[in-house]
Scaffold this motif. Structure first.
Motif, mmCIF file in Angstrom:
data_model
loop_
_atom_site.group_PDB
_atom_site.id
_atom_site.type_symbol
_atom_site.label_atom_id
_atom_site.label_comp_id
_atom_site.label_asym_id
_atom_site.label_seq_id
_atom_site.Cartn_x
_atom_site.Cartn_y
_atom_site.Cartn_z
ATOM 1 N N LYS A 507 0.828 -1.208 0.000
ATOM 2 C CA LYS A 507 0.000 0.000 0.000
ATOM 3 C C LYS A 507 0.859 1.253 0.000
ATOM 4 C CE LYS A 507 -4.045 1.975 0.166
ATOM 5 N NZ LYS A 507 -5.005 1.845 -0.972
ATOM 6 N N ALA A 508 1.998 1.243 0.719
ATOM 7 C CA ALA A 508 2.887 2.407 0.757
ATOM 8 C C ALA A 508 3.411 2.730 -0.635
ATOM 9 C CB ALA A 508 4.048 2.149 1.716
ATOM 10 N N SER A 509 3.786 1.697 -1.388
ATOM 11 C CA SER A 509 4.270 1.915 -2.753
ATOM 12 C C SER A 509 3.168 2.508 -3.630
ATOM 13 C CB SER A 509 4.754 0.592 -3.329
ATOM 14 O OG SER A 509 5.168 0.757 -4.666
ATOM 15 N N GLU A 510 1.943 2.046 -3.439
ATOM 16 C CA GLU A 510 0.806 2.547 -4.211
ATOM 17 C C GLU A 510 0.535 4.023 -3.900
ATOM 18 O OE1 GLU A 510 -3.993 1.924 -3.949
ATOM 19 O OE2 GLU A 510 -2.720 0.137 -3.771
ATOM 20 N N LEU A 511 0.704 4.417 -2.636
ATOM 21 C CA LEU A 511 0.426 5.797 -2.216
ATOM 22 C C LEU A 511 1.602 6.738 -2.457
ATOM 23 C CD1 LEU A 511 -1.400 5.066 1.175
ATOM 24 C CD2 LEU A 511 -2.445 6.008 -0.900
ATOM 25 N N GLY A 512 2.753 6.199 -2.807
ATOM 26 C CA GLY A 512 3.914 7.047 -3.066
ATOM 27 C C GLY A 512 4.608 7.556 -1.827
ATOM 28 N N VAL A 513 4.535 6.783 -0.739
ATOM 29 C CA VAL A 513 5.241 7.158 0.490
ATOM 30 C C VAL A 513 6.292 6.099 0.787
ATOM 31 C CG1 VAL A 513 3.275 8.413 1.445
ATOM 32 C CG2 VAL A 513 3.576 5.999 2.009
ATOM 33 N N GLN A 514 7.311 6.504 1.557
ATOM 34 C CA GLN A 514 8.377 5.577 1.943
ATOM 35 C C GLN A 514 8.053 4.994 3.314
ATOM 36 O OE1 GLN A 514 12.209 7.337 2.662
ATOM 37 N NE2 GLN A 514 13.304 5.399 2.447
ATOM 38 N N LEU A 515 8.070 3.684 3.408
ATOM 39 C CA LEU A 515 7.779 2.994 4.665
ATOM 40 C C LEU A 515 9.019 2.253 5.134
ATOM 41 C CD1 LEU A 515 5.588 1.987 6.761
ATOM 42 C CD2 LEU A 515 5.373 -0.024 5.283
ATOM 43 N N LEU A 516 9.458 2.524 6.340
ATOM 44 C CA LEU A 516 10.584 1.818 6.957
ATOM 45 C C LEU A 516 10.049 1.060 8.161
ATOM 46 C CD1 LEU A 516 13.256 4.666 6.839
ATOM 47 C CD2 LEU A 516 12.939 2.804 5.202
ATOM 48 N N GLY A 517 10.220 -0.264 8.160
ATOM 49 C CA GLY A 517 9.719 -1.064 9.266
ATOM 50 C C GLY A 517 8.557 -1.939 8.820
ATOM 51 N N PRO A 518 7.846 -2.538 9.792
ATOM 52 C CA PRO A 518 7.973 -2.358 11.241
ATOM 53 C C PRO A 518 9.311 -2.887 11.770
ATOM 54 C CG PRO A 518 5.904 -3.464 10.653
ATOM 55 C CD PRO A 518 6.759 -3.473 9.452
ATOM 56 N N ALA A 519 9.873 -2.121 12.702
ATOM 57 C CA ALA A 519 11.121 -2.491 13.365
ATOM 58 C C ALA A 519 10.929 -2.326 14.868
ATOM 59 C CB ALA A 519 12.257 -1.592 12.886
ATOM 60 N N PRO A 520 11.660 -3.086 15.670
ATOM 61 C CA PRO A 520 11.541 -2.913 17.124
ATOM 62 C C PRO A 520 11.835 -1.469 17.529
ATOM 63 C CG PRO A 520 12.771 -4.895 16.607
ATOM 64 C CD PRO A 520 12.592 -4.172 15.311
ATOM 65 N N ALA A 521 11.009 -0.912 18.384
ATOM 66 C CA ALA A 521 11.210 0.453 18.871
ATOM 67 C C ALA A 521 12.459 0.500 19.747
ATOM 68 C CB ALA A 521 9.990 0.908 19.670
ATOM 69 N N PRO A 522 13.111 1.674 19.857
ATOM 70 C CA PRO A 522 14.279 1.771 20.752
ATOM 71 C C PRO A 522 13.953 1.299 22.168
ATOM 72 C CG PRO A 522 14.163 3.700 19.348
ATOM 73 C CD PRO A 522 12.920 2.913 19.073
ATOM 74 N N LEU A 523 12.771 1.642 22.680
ATOM 75 C CA LEU A 523 12.272 1.061 23.927
ATOM 76 C C LEU A 523 11.340 -0.072 23.518
ATOM 77 C CD1 LEU A 523 11.519 4.275 26.034
ATOM 78 C CD2 LEU A 523 13.530 2.795 26.146
ATOM 79 N N SER A 524 11.900 -1.258 23.333
ATOM 80 C CA SER A 524 11.162 -2.337 22.681
ATOM 81 C C SER A 524 10.124 -2.999 23.572
ATOM 82 C CB SER A 524 12.148 -3.402 22.168
ATOM 83 O OG SER A 524 12.900 -3.930 23.249
ATOM 84 N N LEU A 525 10.223 -2.831 24.867
ATOM 85 C CA LEU A 525 9.235 -3.391 25.794
ATOM 86 C C LEU A 525 8.844 -2.317 26.781
ATOM 87 C CD1 LEU A 525 7.687 -5.927 26.791
ATOM 88 C CD2 LEU A 525 9.621 -6.342 28.335
ATOM 89 N N LEU A 526 7.563 -2.003 26.838
ATOM 90 C CA LEU A 526 7.095 -0.944 27.725
ATOM 91 C C LEU A 526 5.732 -1.346 28.289
ATOM 92 C CD1 LEU A 526 8.357 1.792 28.509
ATOM 93 C CD2 LEU A 526 6.845 2.872 26.851
ATOM 94 N N ARG A 527 5.653 -1.320 29.608
ATOM 95 C CA ARG A 527 4.405 -1.670 30.300
ATOM 96 C C ARG A 527 3.881 -3.050 29.872
ATOM 97 N NH1 ARG A 527 3.991 3.823 28.948
ATOM 98 N NH2 ARG A 527 3.999 5.180 30.768
ATOM 99 N N GLY A 528 4.800 -3.969 29.680
ATOM 100 C CA GLY A 528 4.427 -5.336 29.362
ATOM 101 C C GLY A 528 4.014 -5.580 27.929
ATOM 102 N N ARG A 529 4.292 -4.636 27.031
ATOM 103 C CA ARG A 529 3.897 -4.796 25.632
ATOM 104 C C ARG A 529 5.109 -4.635 24.724
ATOM 105 N NH1 ARG A 529 -1.473 -4.968 24.851
ATOM 106 N NH2 ARG A 529 -1.256 -4.510 22.617
ATOM 107 N N LYS A 530 5.240 -5.546 23.750
ATOM 108 C CA LYS A 530 6.275 -5.430 22.735
ATOM 109 C C LYS A 530 5.920 -4.275 21.803
ATOM 110 C CE LYS A 530 9.274 -8.938 23.167
ATOM 111 N NZ LYS A 530 10.738 -8.759 23.155
ATOM 112 N N ARG A 531 6.911 -3.441 21.478
ATOM 113 C CA ARG A 531 6.643 -2.236 20.704
ATOM 114 C C ARG A 531 7.432 -2.233 19.397
ATOM 115 N NH1 ARG A 531 8.588 2.180 22.702
ATOM 116 N NH2 ARG A 531 6.874 3.619 22.340
ATOM 117 N N PHE A 532 6.763 -1.801 18.319
ATOM 118 C CA PHE A 532 7.376 -1.688 17.003
ATOM 119 C C PHE A 532 6.953 -0.356 16.394
ATOM 120 C CE2 PHE A 532 6.876 -6.088 18.040
ATOM 121 C CZ PHE A 532 8.016 -6.707 17.575
ATOM 122 N N THR A 533 7.768 0.146 15.468
ATOM 123 C CA THR A 533 7.435 1.400 14.801
ATOM 124 C C THR A 533 7.606 1.270 13.299
ATOM 125 O OG1 THR A 533 9.703 2.239 15.056
ATOM 126 C CG2 THR A 533 8.099 2.844 16.763
#
Length: 572
Positions: A507-533
């Motif tokens: 979908k990102a390619s179709e809309l003409g935007v650059q998508l990087l990720g999902p990748a683990p967030a710098p704070l990858s675990l917060l309040r018991g939840r795995k985080r990605f950006t």
């Protein structure tokens, strides 16, 4: 009756807090630069009202150049014309100071005060009073004051406009500058953004001709900015640092010299607590939060280990959860530990200003008042120290660890460090005596320092702008984050994340935007939840929003949580 009783009690507490603030500077006549800025802003407001449009100005002045005096004279002119004014500060401490300055300069003006730490009853009462009011008034507060029904509002001022606190990125996300512009577009009024170190995107808008800029290049009274010296602490051995503390001998000697002359000093360390990490000598591990995988900070006064992200705490001393041992070594230094060490050097009490020392209502004002009365020669604090405070006897500012924040995984890291250190340096030499600034660093070759040393904002702006253009960061692109998280034990979340990522790339390619990720967030675990950006770059907001709504439609698992952060302030 109960609500009125609570409000009366809160009024009494605020009156006490206000009385504890240091006295305001003596009134003075605006200098030529200030008068020219005021004249331009009043003319811009008159033109905006006449032509039924919004106007904006950037008030760019060095620290100590008297921006607050310009705000207050502008408020006086607006009120005389039958228009209301909203003065906003990024933090409650600065809002209190702004209210005190306004009440002294404009004693006969109806003044309302609003911030998020007031009780719900107090905030509701202020809202109702303003909603029923027909006459113009002055409102001072923090970002949430933008939503008050101020009658005849014609001017909004954001002091320290570069501050990240003007954006709320939790719950109802909004950027105060955008809301303020919307309100002025409705009211055909004037938006004023003030700073000694403007947000780079704000200054780029000014340089591009989209935002007229007014300059205050000199300190009031003709005083020079204090010279800035770098102190190389890379050669300090770990053993010497652990035994003698974070400050280099050169910094300690400068502090002792200032104290011996009867002067005062401020020491900035943007890391609260006693020690950032607690190391178990038996198993060789640092104690971490079970919900965030972040090192627990030791708070000696509380006798607790605390996670500064989710609030988890455990008593200290207590057995190591890994091995059951009881042999620990505090590692690093926070404001609490630094203040303890400096009390030995000062031969007496040292004051500390951070979130921990100011939890009790009124405590912040007590600390500032005590320092103003010279009850202590040194004030240690976090970034709460860096802006707005005026202490004429402070001749020395020491930044204990200038590298903190400089190498964070955030494209704004150098900009924020520059802003923080230039603002902190501006606390010294504001009285009759000249000031001096010492910045301790482990990397004296970093490009940021040459601009900090000369308080050269425009030189830093040009260097940083070139780096952002090369790497395609704002202001050259629109930037957003899609934050994705799932529970740490939910295996279905990991599978759903993989499916979502595959759909997003097409979908990102179709809309003409650059998508990087999902990748683990710098704070990858917060309040018991795995985080990605997912980092998204595009040329317009609509394409970015379309990608986010597509992501919501493709979210196959209830375990996934998605949140869109446009123009993110916090990349962690």
């Amino acid at each position: 009756h109960v609500a009125l009783t609570r409000q009366d009690a809160e009024d009494e507490v605020e009156a006490v807090e206000q009385s504890l603030l240091p006295p305001p500077p003596a009134p003075f006549t605006l200098n030529d630069d200030q008068a020219a800025a005021l004249s331009d802003m009043t003319a811009a407001l008159e033109a905006a009202q006449r032509e039924k449009r919004a106007a904006s100005r950037l008030l760019y002045g060095v620290t100590g150049s008297g921006k607050t005096a310009v705000y207050l004279d502008l408020a006086r002119a607006c009120l005389a014309a039958g228009k209301s004014v909203l003065l906003l500060a990024p933090e409650v401490a600065l809002a209190y100071k702004l209210r005190r300055d306004a009440s002294c300069a404009l004693p006969d003006v109806p003044l309302f005060f609003h911030h998020g730490y007031q009780s719900p009853a107090r905030r509701e009462a202020t809202y109702r009073q303003l909603a029923a009011r027909q006459e113009p008034c002055l409102v001072v507060g923090t970002r949430s004051a933008l939503f008050l029904p101020v009658p005849h509002l014609a001017c909004v001022v954001l002091d320290e406009e570069h501050d990240a606190s003007f954006k709320q990125d939790e719950s109802l996300a909004y950027q105060a500058k955008e809301v303020a512009w919307f309100r002025m577009a409705q009211a055909h009024g004037l938006l004023v953004l003030g700073s000694a170190t403007p947000d780079l995107k704000t200054f780029h808008a000014a340089e591009s001709g989209l935002l007229p800029v007014l300059r205050l290049p000199r300190r009031v009274g003709g005083r020079d900015l204090p010279p800035v010296e770098l102190v190389d602490i890379s050669l300090l051995s770990p053993a010497a640092t652990a035994e003698g503390g974070l400050l280099a001998p050169q910094s300690e000697q400068a502090l002792q010299a200032a104290i011996s002359r009867g002067e005062q000093a401020v020491v900035l360390l943007n890391r609260r607590g006693y020690a950032p990490l607690m190391y178990c000598l038996d198993c060789g591990r640092t104690l971490r939060c079970p919900h965030c995988e972040i090192g627990l900070t030791y708070h000696k006064g509380l006798e607790k280990l605390v996670c500064h992200y989710c609030g988890y705490s455990r008593p200290f001393p207590s057995p190591c959860p890994e091995c059951g041992g009881m042999n620990f070594l505090p590692m690093g230094e926070g404001t609490e530990r630094l203040a303890e060490r400096l009390s030995v050097l000062a031969g007496g009490p040292v004051l500390r200003l951070d979130r921990d020392s100011t939890r009790r209502p009124g405590r912040m004002e007590e600390i500032l008042a005590a320092f103003s009365r010279q009850e202590a020669p040194i004030l240690v604090g976090t970034q709460m120290l860096s802006k707005g405070h005026h202490f004429p006897l402070v001749t020395l500012a020491v930044i204990a660890d200038g590298d903190l924040g400089l190498n964070l995984p955030d494209y704004r890291a150098a900009e924020r460090t520059f802003q923080l250190l230039v603002q902190s340096a501006g606390r010294a030499g504001r009285g009759e005596k000249p000031g001096r600034v010492l910045i301790q660093t482990r990397d004296v070759s970093h490009y940021c320092w040459q601009y900090v040393r000369n308080a050269d904002y425009e030189g830093f702006y040009q260097a940083e702008l070139a780096r952002r253009k090369l790497r395609r960061y704002p202001p050259f692109v629109r930037l957003a984050l899609i934050r994705i998280s799932y529970g740490i034990t939910e295996q279905a979340g990991a599978a759903a994340l993989g499916e979502l990522a595959q759909a997003l790339r097409g979908k990102a390619s179709e809309l003409g935007v650059q998508l990087l990720g999902p990748a683990p967030a710098p704070l990858s675990l917060l309040r018991g939840r795995k985080r990605f950006t997912c980092l998204i770059r595009g040329q317009d907001w609509q394409a970015i929003r379309s990608l986010y709504f597509f992501a919501l439609s493709q979210k196959a698992s209830k375990h996934l949580r998605l949140f869109l952060d446009l123009d993110p302030i916090n990349m962690l």
